[in-house]
Write a protein that holds these residues in place. Sequence first.
Motif, PDB file in Angstrom:
ATOM      1  N   TYR A   1      -3.603   2.488   8.815  1.00  0.00           N
ATOM      2  CA  TYR A   1      -3.120   1.185   8.328  1.00  0.00           C
ATOM      3  C   TYR A   1      -1.697   0.913   8.789  1.00  0.00           C
ATOM      4  CZ  TYR A   1      -7.203   0.493   5.349  1.00  0.00           C
ATOM      5  OH  TYR A   1      -8.472   0.286   4.898  1.00  0.00           O
TER       6      TYR A   1
ATOM      7  N   ILE B   1      -0.517  -2.228  10.981  1.00  0.00           N
ATOM      8  CA  ILE B   1       0.560  -3.123  10.525  1.00  0.00           C
ATOM      9  C   ILE B   1       1.616  -3.260  11.605  1.00  0.00           C
ATOM     10  CG2 ILE B   1       2.480  -3.280   8.886  1.00  0.00           C
ATOM     11  CD1 ILE B   1       0.535  -2.107   6.772  1.00  0.00           C
TER      12      ILE B   1
ATOM     13  N   GLU C   1      -5.450  -9.417   7.097  1.00  0.00           N
ATOM     14  CA  GLU C   1      -4.852  -8.105   6.926  1.00  0.00           C
ATOM     15  C   GLU C   1      -4.376  -7.919   5.496  1.00  0.00           C
ATOM     16  OE1 GLU C   1      -6.089  -6.811  10.270  1.00  0.00           O
ATOM     17  OE2 GLU C   1      -4.902  -5.551   8.959  1.00  0.00           O
TER      18      GLU C   1
ATOM     19  N   LYS D   1      -5.781  -5.073   3.128  1.00  0.00           N
ATOM     20  CA  LYS D   1      -4.835  -4.124   2.550  1.00  0.00           C
ATOM     21  C   LYS D   1      -4.949  -4.146   1.037  1.00  0.00           C
ATOM     22  CE  LYS D   1      -0.081  -2.643   2.944  1.00  0.00           C
ATOM     23  NZ  LYS D   1       1.238  -2.942   3.480  1.00  0.00           N
TER      24      LYS D   1
ATOM     25  N   LYS E   1      -6.162  -0.946  -1.425  1.00  0.00           N
ATOM     26  CA  LYS E   1      -5.380  -0.416  -2.551  1.00  0.00           C
ATOM     27  C   LYS E   1      -6.234  -0.312  -3.802  1.00  0.00           C
ATOM     28  CE  LYS E   1      -0.817  -1.832  -1.042  1.00  0.00           C
ATOM     29  NZ  LYS E   1       0.340  -2.664  -1.316  1.00  0.00           N
TER      30      LYS E   1
END
Length: 200
Positions: A73, A77, A191, A195, A199
Amino acid sequence: MNILRLIPLMLLFLSVQVLKAQPGNPAQADTASLQVQFDAMIDASNRFQKFRVVRQDFLNAYKANVRDTIEVYTSEIEELKTTVAEQKTRITDQETEISGRDTEIGNLKGQRDSISFLGVQLSKATYNIILWSIIGILLAGLLFAIARMRVAVSGSRDARIAREKTAEELEKSRKNRLEVEQKLRRQLQDERNKKGGAKE
């Protein structure tokens, strides 16, 4: 490109049954999501009073998987940040180009609305007055003025064609910039959604 790379990750979140069928360490199931691995690891652990006893090798493998996922990730990013920076630079370049074309269009409009006569910029009305005065005085002045008028008309036509072409290019550039901005917004939102989902 980023969406194609994220499809396997999405499939990992949906593959609960694959992990249950795989014997051994749940954290070594490469096709399962972190949440599924964690749940399977807890299910495979022993009970001691109110506690769960999880094998050390399970925890170590799960920790390595979490670290690898975070690295993936983080890398994505960084790639997105680089893409956004490149797009911002491209947009700034296009804005500079558009500003230059606006200036050029303004100059062309000024040239179209005025006529240079003996090095002096005159409005078309003033030029016509001078022209008819010269016609009344000298025949030679008439011939000279007619020749200059033909050159001016030709230049005005060329300027109008160039202005129209520049206006079309400006509109295309503006549409391209809007498409790039919309695409970047969609990618950034995708994204963020992914993301946020990871989480949870």
